[in-house]
Motif scaffolding. Structure first.
Motif, PDB file in Angstrom:
ATOM      1  N   GLN A   1      -1.198  -1.422  -8.098  1.00  0.00           N
ATOM      2  CA  GLN A   1      -2.354  -1.197  -7.292  1.00  0.00           C
ATOM      3  C   GLN A   1      -3.398  -2.326  -7.663  1.00  0.00           C
ATOM      4  O   GLN A   1      -4.269  -2.387  -6.812  1.00  0.00           O
ATOM      5  CB  GLN A   1      -2.595   0.264  -7.843  1.00  0.00           C
ATOM      6  N   HIS A   2      -3.520  -2.858  -8.873  1.00  0.00           N
ATOM      7  CA  HIS A   2      -4.400  -3.639  -9.433  1.00  0.00           C
ATOM      8  C   HIS A   2      -4.251  -5.009  -8.426  1.00  0.00           C
ATOM      9  O   HIS A   2      -5.114  -5.719  -7.798  1.00  0.00           O
ATOM     10  CB  HIS A   2      -4.054  -4.281 -10.856  1.00  0.00           C
ATOM     11  N   ARG A   3      -2.948  -5.449  -7.845  1.00  0.00           N
ATOM     12  CA  ARG A   3      -2.671  -6.529  -7.252  1.00  0.00           C
ATOM     13  C   ARG A   3      -3.244  -6.150  -5.685  1.00  0.00           C
ATOM     14  O   ARG A   3      -3.645  -7.185  -4.963  1.00  0.00           O
ATOM     15  CB  ARG A   3      -1.049  -6.782  -7.068  1.00  0.00           C
TER      16      ARG A   3
ATOM     17  N   ASP B   1     -11.425  -9.287   2.314  1.00  0.00           N
ATOM     18  CA  ASP B   1     -12.831  -8.731   2.974  1.00  0.00           C
ATOM     19  C   ASP B   1     -13.717  -9.841   2.970  1.00  0.00           C
ATOM     20  O   ASP B   1     -14.090 -10.304   2.092  1.00  0.00           O
ATOM     21  CB  ASP B   1     -13.204  -7.747   1.845  1.00  0.00           C
TER      22      ASP B   1
ATOM     23  N   LEU C   1       0.690  -1.324   0.087  1.00  0.00           N
ATOM     24  CA  LEU C   1       0.081   0.061   0.086  1.00  0.00           C
ATOM     25  C   LEU C   1       0.821   1.131   0.029  1.00  0.00           C
ATOM     26  O   LEU C   1       0.510   2.261  -0.698  1.00  0.00           O
ATOM     27  CB  LEU C   1      -0.757  -0.149   1.182  1.00  0.00           C
TER      28      LEU C   1
ATOM     29  N   LYS D   1      -1.373  -9.258 -15.593  1.00  0.00           N
ATOM     30  CA  LYS D   1      -2.673  -9.235 -14.471  1.00  0.00           C
ATOM     31  C   LYS D   1      -3.362 -10.752 -14.795  1.00  0.00           C
ATOM     32  O   LYS D   1      -4.365 -10.649 -14.437  1.00  0.00           O
ATOM     33  CB  LYS D   1      -3.599  -8.125 -15.242  1.00  0.00           C
TER      34      LYS D   1
ATOM     35  N   ARG E   1     -16.590 -10.038   0.425  1.00  0.00           N
ATOM     36  CA  ARG E   1     -16.387 -10.047  -1.113  1.00  0.00           C
ATOM     37  C   ARG E   1     -15.357 -11.211  -1.357  1.00  0.00           C
ATOM     38  O   ARG E   1     -15.300 -11.630  -2.545  1.00  0.00           O
ATOM     39  CB  ARG E   1     -15.652  -8.643  -1.421  1.00  0.00           C
TER      40      ARG E   1
ATOM     41  N   ASP F   1      -5.595  -4.317  -4.776  1.00  0.00           N
ATOM     42  CA  ASP F   1      -6.981  -4.347  -4.731  1.00  0.00           C
ATOM     43  C   ASP F   1      -7.481  -5.832  -4.756  1.00  0.00           C
ATOM     44  O   ASP F   1      -8.490  -5.972  -4.018  1.00  0.00           O
ATOM     45  CB  ASP F   1      -7.739  -3.731  -6.263  1.00  0.00           C
ATOM     46  N   ARG F   2      -6.940  -6.560  -5.457  1.00  0.00           N
ATOM     47  CA  ARG F   2      -7.356  -8.108  -5.429  1.00  0.00           C
ATOM     48  C   ARG F   2      -7.007  -8.450  -4.050  1.00  0.00           C
ATOM     49  O   ARG F   2      -7.811  -9.475  -3.632  1.00  0.00           O
ATOM     50  CB  ARG F   2      -6.673  -8.618  -6.513  1.00  0.00           C
TER      51      ARG F   2
ATOM     52  N   MET G   1      -6.955  -7.154  -0.965  1.00  0.00           N
ATOM     53  CA  MET G   1      -7.784  -6.596   0.015  1.00  0.00           C
ATOM     54  C   MET G   1      -9.181  -7.365  -0.456  1.00  0.00           C
ATOM     55  O   MET G   1      -9.888  -7.407   0.703  1.00  0.00           O
ATOM     56  CB  MET G   1      -7.811  -4.990  -0.061  1.00  0.00           C
ATOM     57  N   ARG G   2      -9.650  -7.505  -1.645  1.00  0.00           N
ATOM     58  CA  ARG G   2     -10.931  -8.114  -1.786  1.00  0.00           C
ATOM     59  C   ARG G   2     -10.967  -9.525  -1.230  1.00  0.00           C
ATOM     60  O   ARG G   2     -11.682 -10.187  -0.556  1.00  0.00           O
ATOM     61  CB  ARG G   2     -11.106  -8.360  -3.381  1.00  0.00           C
TER      62      ARG G   2
END
Length: 208
Positions: A42-44, A53, A16, A170, A56, A46-47, A49-50
């Motif tokens: 950033q894409h990684r 969660d 982060l 990706k 999600r 986001d994945r 953190m999803r």
């Protein structure tokens, strides 16, 4: 923090700060390569953190407690291509095997020629739920030891000029790698790349 809340390890916090740090210096101009690497990181993030969660994630509660983060190769811009989509004259379907359960029919809208191992033709699919993107499942020699044994997926942006952004950085694993209760289509034999694709997501260590 309430009982059962996911714990974010230091690796996630580092990613982060790295992502923010690359864009946080006011007045600084990123090189094109650095900006691209920041986008992939950033894409990684986001994945990752999803996955943590509870609302999600595809992980069940037990697996989520021992989840240590997604695993990746280093980013390599050489594995990002913008390629013309060669559309089929008539929309076709291909019967695709699944991780478990009966085969399913997937809609083929065309193909792209990827400049790897001279040229590798990959079928391009329309997938419900993808907005402005197409689906490209693929296999390569990393499957098994380093990446998910059955292959990986790409959700590739389809541009207005009918070009497809094929970015193997990706590439991601089917949900079956994180939860064996999921039913996942397998990449068809036609989408086999004969050289190792050593970018994108590696296999998890959650399941044997």
């Amino acid at each position: 923090m309430t009982a059962g809340s996911p714990v974010v390890p230091w690796r996630g916090i580092f990613l982060l700060f790295l992502a923010v740090g690359l864009v946080g210096c006011e007045g600084a101009t990123l090189s094109e390569e650095a900006a691209y690497e920041n986008e992939v990181l950033q894409h990684r993030l986001d994945r990752d953190m999803r996955m943590r969660d509870a609302d999600r994630t595809v992980l069940d509660a037990s697996t989520r407690r021992r989840f240590e983060g997604l695993r990746y190769y280093q980013v390599d811009p050489a594995y990002r291509f913008t390629l013309p989509l060669q559309r089929t004259e008539v929309t076709d379907t291909l019967r695709v095997q699944q991780y478990k359960g009966p085969p399913v029919d997937k809609v083929v809208i065309g193909e792209v020629n990827v400049p790897l191992a001279d040229t590798t033709r990959l079928l391009v699919f329309r997938e419900p739920g993808l907005d402005g993107e197409v689906w490209i499942p693929f296999r390569d020699p990393t499957n098994g030891d380093e990446t998910y044994p059955s292959g990986r997926y790409l959700n590739a942006p389809l541009r207005d000029d009918d070009t497809v952004v094929v970015d193997f950085n990706k590439a991601f694993n089917p949900y079956c790698d994180y939860n064996p209760d999921y039913v996942c289509p397998l990449p068809p034999p036609e989408n086999t790349i004969p050289v190792p694709i050593e970018v994108g997501e590696k296999k998890s260590r959650l399941h044997s």
